[in-house]
Design an enzyme around this catalytic site. Structure first.
Site, PDB file in Angstrom:
ATOM      1  N   GLU A   1       0.875  -1.158   0.000  1.00 26.00           N
ATOM      2  CA  GLU A   1       0.000   0.000   0.000  1.00 26.00           C
ATOM      3  C   GLU A   1       0.916   1.213   0.000  1.00 26.00           C
ATOM      4  O   GLU A   1       1.630   1.463   0.960  1.00 26.00           O
ATOM      5  CB  GLU A   1      -0.871  -0.032   1.267  1.00 26.00           C
ATOM      6  CG  GLU A   1      -2.107   0.815   1.187  1.00 26.00           C
ATOM      7  CD  GLU A   1      -2.879   0.783   2.506  1.00 26.00           C
ATOM      8  OE1 GLU A   1      -2.990  -0.293   3.128  1.00 26.00           O
ATOM      9  OE2 GLU A   1      -3.332   1.855   2.912  1.00 26.00           O
TER      10      GLU A   1
ATOM     11  N   ASP B   1      -4.889  10.554   9.763  1.00 19.80           N
ATOM     12  CA  ASP B   1      -3.655   9.924  10.218  1.00 19.80           C
ATOM     13  C   ASP B   1      -3.156  10.469  11.539  1.00 19.80           C
ATOM     14  O   ASP B   1      -3.277  11.653  11.833  1.00 19.80           O
ATOM     15  CB  ASP B   1      -2.562  10.113   9.162  1.00 19.80           C
ATOM     16  CG  ASP B   1      -2.778   9.194   7.976  1.00 19.80           C
ATOM     17  OD1 ASP B   1      -2.786   7.969   8.184  1.00 19.80           O
ATOM     18  OD2 ASP B   1      -2.954   9.694   6.852  1.00 19.80           O
TER      19      ASP B   1
ATOM     20  N   TYR C   1     -11.246  -3.140   3.271  1.00 15.38           N
ATOM     21  CA  TYR C   1     -10.336  -2.638   4.294  1.00 15.38           C
ATOM     22  C   TYR C   1     -11.168  -2.318   5.525  1.00 15.38           C
ATOM     23  O   TYR C   1     -11.952  -1.391   5.537  1.00 15.38           O
ATOM     24  CB  TYR C   1      -9.625  -1.377   3.788  1.00 15.38           C
ATOM     25  CG  TYR C   1      -8.472  -0.906   4.659  1.00 15.38           C
ATOM     26  CD1 TYR C   1      -8.626  -0.697   6.027  1.00 15.38           C
ATOM     27  CD2 TYR C   1      -7.208  -0.664   4.100  1.00 15.38           C
ATOM     28  CE1 TYR C   1      -7.570  -0.273   6.817  1.00 15.38           C
ATOM     29  CE2 TYR C   1      -6.140  -0.232   4.888  1.00 15.38           C
ATOM     30  CZ  TYR C   1      -6.330  -0.032   6.245  1.00 15.38           C
ATOM     31  OH  TYR C   1      -5.284   0.394   7.020  1.00 15.38           O
TER      32      TYR C   1
END
Ligand code: PLP
Lengths: 399, 267
Positions: B49, B60, B174
């Site tokens: 990835e 993040d 995911y």
């Protein structure tokens, strides 16, 4: 509103702009918020409770004041000031935080978070949290903590916890990034009060709805005192909430000209400005599509303004639509021009305006020139300048 | 050329789960990044990835924020990551998924991005802030069924929404292991197991679990029921802590081997 089409549409799009560009973790929270907002904004109890608070706690309606000496000095159009600086906590921000915090309470959320730049939205959120007995965390960039020190103290006094943000430039954009990150982790019990008409749907619409009281009152007040609609409305644009609040109720009054004023910082030909609508390109920042200051690879640029509340490289999506459809025009005012306007209002009217609002005022003083006194310009005096004393005095000392 | 599908079939036959390695491309610089990725491929990652750096990565945590900032400071951008992808494709056959925020794609041009991503040998893209509500504006330019938009599911995703998302999913799913940004701790395997079962009852794509998985023990726990585990922050942390060391690629490789071992259930 008798517009042909509702803006935004059901997915939160204002034409090309707006929408919901967020990660899956907060997507359900945003959908929940949208449902709750549409539900409670039509609920009798909610409406009555909010309007009672706006009247008895905030002190609405705020006055619409004819700035006689300033107008005379300019020798042009008549300048009126919508006195949001007189609202409780000293800026328009409280209209929105009361609305959102009340919604949070109706939704059963126990904790409020907010980002802040100038600290006005932070103070308004901390105030509301105290009023409702809710926990409150305020995210603020370290640069802004420095230049808006009085507001930091006020928030602490009100019982809020300040979370300093040192990523990026330590300004509003970074505070918003950090608030979103925190929200992702605590999304079930936390209500995120966004301070402007930015962010993912439903925020731009919701904040506009809570701020449109400014324009509704203004229209009544000017009709009452002059018997006619104004020629021009002028408001500063950071994210754009005080401008949207003033403009929205006049959108269908086609003869009323609308001018949004962005921060030109050290000048539009430098890289130190925050003129998103004048110099930006279409992008996605903080959950919605709008004009953004960015490089050609989509990295967000740093903004600059002497005024912390305008120091933001994005702008609310509805302003992007108003720009593209030419319903409003967007001009910009430099740091120096804003400071001059601040001094002018202090000396001619005995009012110390916020640096943000001074941008709108500076534009009004330009636009007024050469016009007849029959011509009416209304400026949204979005906040008071006490928080800016340090910045203004140190700038003046350098001159 | 269905690399993702074939990879998961191959792993199933070998009684292994996928180790998905995430790195921000160009961190700490372009040539070291390529060396690290080369070593990771040799050491056993099953899917790469590859992150496109972004100035405002709101999903993040601090570790990946800093890796993104290091990459940007070296002048890395979406165009250079596509070039890097092409170069990586010459040394490996494993699936490559590009990871990005939407703004760099929008600025580059959604159509141009699709064309160049396919041409560079990428097998799909995960756009973290592009939910199904908005993704048509990107996928309407897609023609190749072998290029996947990897969909995210979160612990907060309600069942009916999950079923809707799964309808248009491709490649693999995911699953975000917990409510939080990347790199946060507090992995709760029993919750993840419950949600994995729910996904399996609605869809037969492989399920990979990511966010906050950092040790071989975490990997073993999750890999005992999921089809793959994603490790990102833990690799980036190693880069950060060993940034000046000449053997940085080998340090990462060692971690890859430890984690890969924890995905093998054949003995
Ligand atoms: C007094 C004042 N005016 C204006 C602004 C800019 O925000 P907006 O453009 O959303 O009205 C701020 C923001 O902090 C403010 O404090």
């Amino acid at each position: 509103m008798n517009s042909k089409r509702k803006t935004p549409d059901s997915n939160g799009h204002f034409g090309l702009f707006g929408g919901r560009y967020v990660g899956e973790t907060i997507m359900p929270a945003i959908l929940e918020l949208e449902d709750a907002f549409y539900k409670y904004s039509k609920n009798r109890n909610f409406i009555e409770e909010l309007s009672s608070l706006l009247k008895n706690y905030v002190g609405r309606p705020t006055p619409l004041y004819y700035a006689r000496r300033l107008s005379k000095e300019i020798n042009g159009a008549s300048i009126y000031l919508k006195r949001e600086d007189l609202a409780h906590t000293g800026a328009h921000k409280i209209n929105n935080t009361l609305g959102q915090a009340l919604l949070a309470r109706y939704m059963g959320k126990t904790k409020l978070i907010a980002e802040t730049g100038a600290g006005q939205h932070g103070v308004a959120t901390a105030t509301t949290a105290a009023l409702f007995g809710m926990q409150c965390h305020i995210f603020m960039g370290i640069q802004d903590i420095q230049r808006q020190a009085p507001n930091v103290k006020r928030m602490e006094l009100l019982g809020a916890k300040i979370i300093p943000v040192d990523s990026g430039t330590g300004t509003l954009k970074d505070a918003m990034n950090e608030a979103m990150r925190y929200w992702v982790g605590e999304v079930k019990e936390t209500f995120y009060i966004i301070g402007s008409v930015a962010g993912p749907h439903p925020y731009p619409e919701m904040v506009r709805e809570f701020q449109k009281i400014i324009g509704i009152e203004t229209k009544e007040q000017i009709m009452h005192s002059t018997g006619k609609l104004p020629d021009t409305l002028i408001a500063c644009v950071g994210g754009g909430s005080n401008a949207m609040g003033l403009f929205y109720p006049f959108l269908n009054d086609k003869k009323v000209e609308m001018i949004g004023v962005e921060a030109a910082g050290k000048g539009l030909d430098t890289d130190k400005h925050a003129a998103t609508l004048s110099k930006g390109t279409v992008g996605v920042l903080h959950g919605s599509k709008s004009y953004v200051l960015q490089d050609k690879f989509g990295q967000i640029n740093e903004a600059h303004s002497i005024s912390a509340g305008l120091d933001y490289p994005g702008v609310g999506p509805e302003h992007s639509l108003l720009k593209d459809t030419k319903r409003a025009s967007y001009l910009s005012i430099t740091d120096n021009e804003a400071l001059d306007a601040l001094h002018a209002l202090c000396r001619h009217e005995g009012i110390i305006p916020a640096l943000e609002s001074s941008h709108a005022l500076a534009q009004a003083m330009k636009t007024a020139k050469g016009k007849s006194p029959q011509n009416i310009i209304i400026v949204n005096l979005s906040g008071r300048g006490d928080k800016d004393l340090e910045t203004v005095l140190s700038f003046d000392a350098k001159q | 050329m269905e690399r993702i599908k074939e990879k998961f079939i191959e792993l199933k036959e070998k009684k292994e789960k996928a180790l998905v390695g995430f790195l921000t491309g160009g961190d700490p610089d372009m040539s070291k990044s390529f060396d690290i990725i080369t070593k990771m491929c040799e050491s056993g990652i099953d899917v790469l990835e590859l992150g496109i750096p972004f100035s405002d990565p709101t999903a993040d945590g601090p570790v990946i924020q800093r890796s993104s900032a290091r990459s940007i400071a070296k002048g890395i951008n979406i165009s250079k990551i596509l070039e890097l992808t092409k170069k990586i494709r010459t040394i490996t056959d494993i699936p490559i998924i590009l990871f990005t925020y939407y703004n760099p794609v929008l600025a580059f041009g959604v159509k141009k991005f699709y064309k160049q991503a396919v041409k560079s040998g990428a097998d799909g893209v995960l756009v973290v802030d592009l939910p199904p509500e908005e993704s048509d504006e990107m996928t309407k330019f897609w023609k190749d069924d072998n290029f996947s938009l990897i969909r995210l599911l979160a612990p907060t995703t309600p069942l009916d929404r999950m079923k809707n998302i799964l309808k248009s999913a491709s490649g693999f799913i995911y699953l975000v292991s917990k409510t939080g940004v990347t790199g946060s701790d507090g992995l709760d395997a029993s919750k993840v197991l419950k949600q994995t079962k729910m996904i399996r009852s609605a869809c037969d794509l492989p399920v990979c679990v990511g966010f906050g998985i950092s040790t071989p023990d975490d990997v073993r726990q999750i890999a005992s029921f999921a089809d793959g585990v994603v490790i990102g922050s833990a690799f980036e942390k190693l880069i950060e802590d060993n940034i000046a060391k000449p053997d940085l690629p080998s340090i990462i490789a060692k971690k890859v081997k430890e984690c890969k071992k924890a995905t093998v259930f054949s003995q």
